[in-house]
Design a protein around this motif. Structure first.
Motif, PDB file in Angstrom:
ATOM      1  N   GLN A 117       0.821  -1.207   0.000  1.00  0.00           N
ATOM      2  CA  GLN A 117       0.000   0.000   0.000  1.00  0.00           C
ATOM      3  C   GLN A 117       0.862   1.268   0.000  1.00  0.00           C
ATOM      4  OE1 GLN A 117      -3.134  -1.593   3.096  1.00  0.00           O
ATOM      5  NE2 GLN A 117      -4.109   0.025   1.903  1.00  0.00           N
ATOM      6  N   ALA A 118       2.006   1.186  -0.633  1.00  0.00           N
ATOM      7  CA  ALA A 118       2.920   2.326  -0.699  1.00  0.00           C
ATOM      8  C   ALA A 118       2.304   3.477  -1.497  1.00  0.00           C
ATOM      9  CB  ALA A 118       4.239   1.897  -1.333  1.00  0.00           C
ATOM     10  N   GLN A 119       2.661   4.683  -1.086  1.00  0.00           N
ATOM     11  CA  GLN A 119       2.133   5.890  -1.725  1.00  0.00           C
ATOM     12  C   GLN A 119       3.087   6.424  -2.790  1.00  0.00           C
ATOM     13  OE1 GLN A 119      -0.925   7.587  -1.088  1.00  0.00           O
ATOM     14  NE2 GLN A 119      -1.352   5.627  -0.099  1.00  0.00           N
ATOM     15  N   ALA A 120       2.522   6.852  -3.896  1.00  0.00           N
ATOM     16  CA  ALA A 120       3.314   7.468  -4.961  1.00  0.00           C
ATOM     17  C   ALA A 120       3.895   8.787  -4.472  1.00  0.00           C
ATOM     18  CB  ALA A 120       2.463   7.708  -6.200  1.00  0.00           C
ATOM     19  N   GLN A 121       5.090   9.103  -4.939  1.00  0.00           N
ATOM     20  CA  GLN A 121       5.719  10.360  -4.535  1.00  0.00           C
ATOM     21  C   GLN A 121       4.998  11.543  -5.174  1.00  0.00           C
ATOM     22  OE1 GLN A 121       9.902  10.583  -5.379  1.00  0.00           O
ATOM     23  NE2 GLN A 121       9.998  12.770  -5.004  1.00  0.00           N
ATOM     24  N   GLY A 122       4.580  12.488  -4.333  1.00  0.00           N
ATOM     25  CA  GLY A 122       3.970  13.716  -4.826  1.00  0.00           C
ATOM     26  C   GLY A 122       2.542  13.573  -5.298  1.00  0.00           C
ATOM     27  N   GLU A 123       1.938  12.406  -5.133  1.00  0.00           N
ATOM     28  CA  GLU A 123       0.564  12.187  -5.582  1.00  0.00           C
ATOM     29  C   GLU A 123      -0.211  11.424  -4.514  1.00  0.00           C
ATOM     30  OE1 GLU A 123       0.103  10.706  -9.602  1.00  0.00           O
ATOM     31  OE2 GLU A 123       2.225  11.120  -9.995  1.00  0.00           O
ATOM     32  N   ASP A 124      -1.514  11.687  -4.474  1.00  0.00           N
ATOM     33  CA  ASP A 124      -2.364  11.018  -3.497  1.00  0.00           C
ATOM     34  C   ASP A 124      -2.944   9.749  -4.119  1.00  0.00           C
ATOM     35  OD1 ASP A 124      -3.730  10.450  -1.216  1.00  0.00           O
ATOM     36  OD2 ASP A 124      -5.407  11.800  -1.638  1.00  0.00           O
TER      37      ASP A 124
END
Length: 380
Positions: free
Chosen positions: A253-260
């Protein structure tokens, strides 16, 4: 008894459920005094697994033995014990080799069992007043009498050994530089364990300010990935070389850099960029064979776009899999007893069981400083 029951995505409730009972001569019943909410519980809470409503959560459990089966030989009523989240038999091929997270006995057709977790066997969770422990002589770790160091010892059920396991998978040795992705409870335990193992410099990557502050407080170097690519930030602080070792304490469930939005493989690929050639990666972060909430069709099937070519080109080694808690919990317990380790720094809230619903919501949203919650079922 009262227990935390899953009702559906983003909803748990405290309900009356059937009391556990001795089902086998090797069982014990434990009166639960402390049980923690785990980041892995959030995967079920968010509806990101096949968990059905009605499951009782809780795989990080500590308490006092209330009743023993007639076949139990090393435990007595009144013993204070903590249980690995792995339910294991102690005698199968994998258990005999030390891979208790992959027991072949307790969950037929699958390698591994756990309390209160989807697809991990019929073992009711311990976010409740009592829990049944099978193969109790093997699964219970005795603790000093009393209530001292309660929030340290409960972390022996999962996150302290799991963080340590990440270091074992990555073969972290004295003097190594280490990058830990994720400053949640397991990430902080991985960073803390790296320090205990003698790492010379530890970087911790996250975007949540409270978590990065915790990382800095234990002597590691926080890296805010909203301020630029973390691999580049780390290379700038390692003479352009990158780290010797890397640990993924985030998972799918990692988050993209700079994006939600989620980008399930971003941590794996960032670690490939972060770690120097011939280094090693430890992956205790959770990845699943299917994810109903995956951002694309491949992710929903547990198939991710990982830079395998780059991994091969750099000669990186990778270790994966859930923690074999029994391999580590005894010596980590002894480090706590001797004040060589105090993992409870990660605990942000101690609450009665009745506040579990609110605690789940706040922990899931990463608000109000919620980094690790310990519930006390016996508290008023």
């Amino acid at each position: 008894m009262r227990a935390v029951v899953y009702k559906g995505p983003f909803e748990v409730a405290i309900e009356q459920v059937e009391d556990p009972r001795i089902q086998h001569p090797n069982d014990v019943l434990v009166r639960v005094t402390s049980t923690a909410i785990c980041g892995s519980d959030l995967h079920m809470y968010e509806g990101r697994t096949a968990a059905e409503p009605g499951i009782v959560f809780g795989h990080e459990n500590l308490g006092v033995v209330e009743e023993t089966g007639e076949g139990v030989t090393t435990l007595s009523k009144g013993d204070r014990v903590v249980m690995p989240f792995n339910v294991a038999c102690g005698f199968c091929k994998n258990c005999s080799a030390g891979y208790t997270g992959f027991c072949l006995t307790v969950n037929p057709g699958f390698a591994g069992g756990a309390y209160g977790y989807v697809a991990m066997g019929p073992y009711t969770g311990g976010q409740a007043e009592y829990v049944r422990v099978p193969y109790a002589d093997f699964n219970c770790l005795k603790l000093p009498e009393g209530t001292e160091k309660e929030t340290d010892f409960v972390l022996l059920a999962d996150i302290f050994p799991t963080g340590y396991h990440g270091n074992e998978l990555a073969d972290v040795r004295p003097g190594d530089t280490v990058a830990v992705y994720g400053a949640g409870p397991v990430g902080l335990m991985a960073a803390y364990s790296a320090m205990l193992r003698g790492a010379s410099k530890v970087f911790v990557v996250d975007r949540v300010a409270e978590r990065l502050q915790k990382a800095e407080e234990i002597g590691t170097i926080p890296v805010d990935f909203t301020q630029g690519a973390p691999a580049e930030q780390i290379r700038e602080q390692t003479d352009g070389q990158g780290t010797d070792k890397g640990i993924d304490a985030v998972g799918y469930q990692a988050q993209a850099q700079g994006e939600d939005r989620e980008e399930p493989a971003i941590v794996l690929n960032s670690l490939v960029d972060t770690v120097r050639p011939t280094g090693a990666l430890g992956i205790p972060g959770l990845y699943v064979p299917s994810d109903p909430g995956g951002p694309d069709e491949q992710a929903k099937k547990g198939m991710l776009m990982v830079a395998v070519g780059r991994l091969f080109e750099k000669g990186l080694r990778m270790g994966t899999g859930q923690c074999n808690v029994k391999r580590y919990n005894r010596h980590l317990r002894d480090m706590i007893i001797e004040d060589r380790a105090k993992p409870s720094f990660v605990v942000s809230h101690e609450l009665p069981l009745d506040q579990a619903s609110s605690a789940y919501e706040k922990f899931d949203k990463r608000v109000e400083g919620y980094t690790k919650v310990v519930l006390h079922p016996q508290a008023a």
